[in-house]
Structure formats: structure tokens, C-alpha cells
Design a protein around this motif. Sequence first.
Motif, short mmCIF file in Angstrom:
data_model
loop_
_atom_site.label_atom_id
_atom_site.label_comp_id
_atom_site.label_asym_id
_atom_site.label_seq_id
_atom_site.Cartn_x
_atom_site.Cartn_y
_atom_site.Cartn_z
N GLU A 30 -15.87 -51.96 63.61
CA GLU A 30 -17.06 -52.12 62.63
C GLU A 30 -16.94 -51.21 61.73
O GLU A 30 -16.38 -50.08 61.83
N LYS A 32 -19.25 -49.52 58.27
CA LYS A 32 -20.56 -49.52 57.79
C LYS A 32 -20.58 -49.33 56.38
O LYS A 32 -19.72 -48.62 55.89
N GLU A 34 -21.81 -47.67 53.10
CA GLU A 34 -22.17 -46.19 52.86
C GLU A 34 -22.79 -46.34 51.27
O GLU A 34 -22.28 -47.04 50.63
N GLY A 281 -26.36 -49.48 55.21
CA GLY A 281 -26.21 -49.35 56.57
C GLY A 281 -25.67 -50.69 57.31
O GLY A 281 -25.85 -50.84 58.55
N ASP A 282 -25.58 -52.01 56.36
CA ASP A 282 -25.04 -52.99 56.92
C ASP A 282 -23.55 -52.80 57.60
O ASP A 282 -22.87 -51.85 57.32
N VAL A 283 -23.31 -53.63 58.66
CA VAL A 283 -22.10 -53.31 59.40
C VAL A 283 -21.11 -54.73 59.34
O VAL A 283 -21.64 -55.71 59.56
#
Length: 306
Positions: A30, A32, A34, A281-283
Motif C-alpha cells: 500500500e 499513500k 502525499e 491520503g488516497d491509498v
Amino acid sequence: MKLKTFNLILLALLTFVSCSNETKEIQYEEVKVEERTLVRSFETSGSIEYKKLVEIMAPVEGRLEKILVEEGEKVEKGQVVAIMSSTLRVKMIDSAMHVGKKEKDFWEKQLLPTKVYTPTSGEVYDRKLGELDFANNGIMRISTGKVVRANVDEIDLNKIKINQSVSISLDVASDKKINGIISKISQTSKKVSNVNVYEVEIELASDAKEKIGFDPKYGMSVTIEFPIEKYEHALALPARAVDSNFGTKVKLTKSTGQRIDVELGNLFGDYVHVKSGLAKGDVILIEKFSNKQKSKRQSPLMMLVK
């Protein structure tokens, strides 16, 4: 005995087929999205130098009686920096000394000394003469300020411009950076190691001394970072997450399993600029391990036959 050998070969063959058809699950990592400040730049070396040197000339021929400033000292325009006696005053006073103190004091009052003023504000760069030296030309030089000078390769010249901000680090304090503004770009080139370069002059920010903890000295070596492209509060992903697909549109998988179109920008060090398709913040998922292709190992039975 032959039957036992055949059974062993058959068992080995079945084990190989079973192992070669085994497919492991894909493992994901995973990553993220930034928010970062992204800067793409090139560097060159330079040094701290004087902006302009102003020569303070002796107003008369004579002897320097007192020098009132030291090298490195700040001076203001019109400040008295030295006191000297003309050749005539030196002769009269020196002759009077042989007569006595009273005679000497009389002539010192009759023939007043000459004051030397600085024509500009700045910093005393160097003193050419000392007290009691004979002066008929330059006494000292005043620097009107400190600047950074560097040579920029002609290939990079179109990447810089007047009033552009740059980042500067001194070799003696490489962990601290100060700001500068390009104030001059030479109109003519010169050859350095058979390469065409152009001299660039950079004004130091007023807080340079405060940031590095000391007043930089003339001649100190510096490294200048010229930004080519800069984005504040930009979305970014580690470059390893998108292979080498910089500046293109790609399909990525979010942690929810959703496949989405993402537009990527340029590479900035270890990060790539995300132009659209993702939010802070999306992963996303990147493939960490996969054994989807079956092994093509040679059968031990065929090896035995050979």
C-alpha cells in the motif's frame, strides 16, 4: 528392483508437475498519496565575492597619521576613515620637533591634518597602507556588498532568468541553506575547460548571516541550486509506484480495488507529480510479488532420459 526404480521416477515426475502448477497469491504493497513541495533543479559551484570595489584615494600626498577603520568593518558614506598630513605639514612638524614641544604644538595647530572620507557606504575590503606610511594614491578599498558569482553552462542558460530565486549552501555550512536572487546574467560567454559558460551574479538575502550563524567571508565556496520547475502543496507518489510512466496517463488500483485513470507529471527526485485522478491520503496498491506465470523448469524425467 526395476519396478522399484520406475516407481521412484514416477513419484519425482508427479511431484514436479504438482509444484510447477502451484500458483501463489499476488501480494500488494500500500502506497499513500502525499502532499509535498516538488522541485526539479540543476546545480553549479560558485563563490562569495564583492559586488563592487570603490577605491579611497589620498586627497593629498603625505603621511597617514591614523587609520580609523579595520578590514571587515561597516562604514557609512561620508565617514572619516583616516587622518593624514600633507608633505608640507610633515616637514614643518618634524622640523619643529627638534626645537621643542611648544614649537611642535604651534605648527600642529597652524597646519591642520587632512581627513579622509569614504565616498560610499559598505564594508572595508582591504587596507593597502598602514599608519605612518606615505600615501599618494589608493589607501583602502570599500566593498559595496557581497554577492555570489557562478558560471552557468550555455546548455542551462535558458533555464534561468533575472529576479529568479535560488537556493545557496556554503561548503563550510552545507546543512544550512540561504536564499538568493539572480541580479545579473553576462551577455558574453567565456571558455572554461573548453565549455562555453556565462557568469551569473546573485544577490544574497538580508537574513543570510542569521541563517548560517556567521557573516560569510569573501572567497568562500558555495553550491547554487537553480530550480527549473517547482510546485507547492503538490500531490505526489513514490516513483517506484508507477515504474517509469512519468508524464503519462496510467491506470492504478486503489486500496478499495477500484481501477482509476491517473495523470502523472514529471519526476522530482524519488517522487512523481500527480496531476489528476487522486486526492491527498488516497491509498493505491502496487504489486509486490506475483507468481502468475508457471515455471518452465525441465522435467526431471527428461533430464534422466538425456
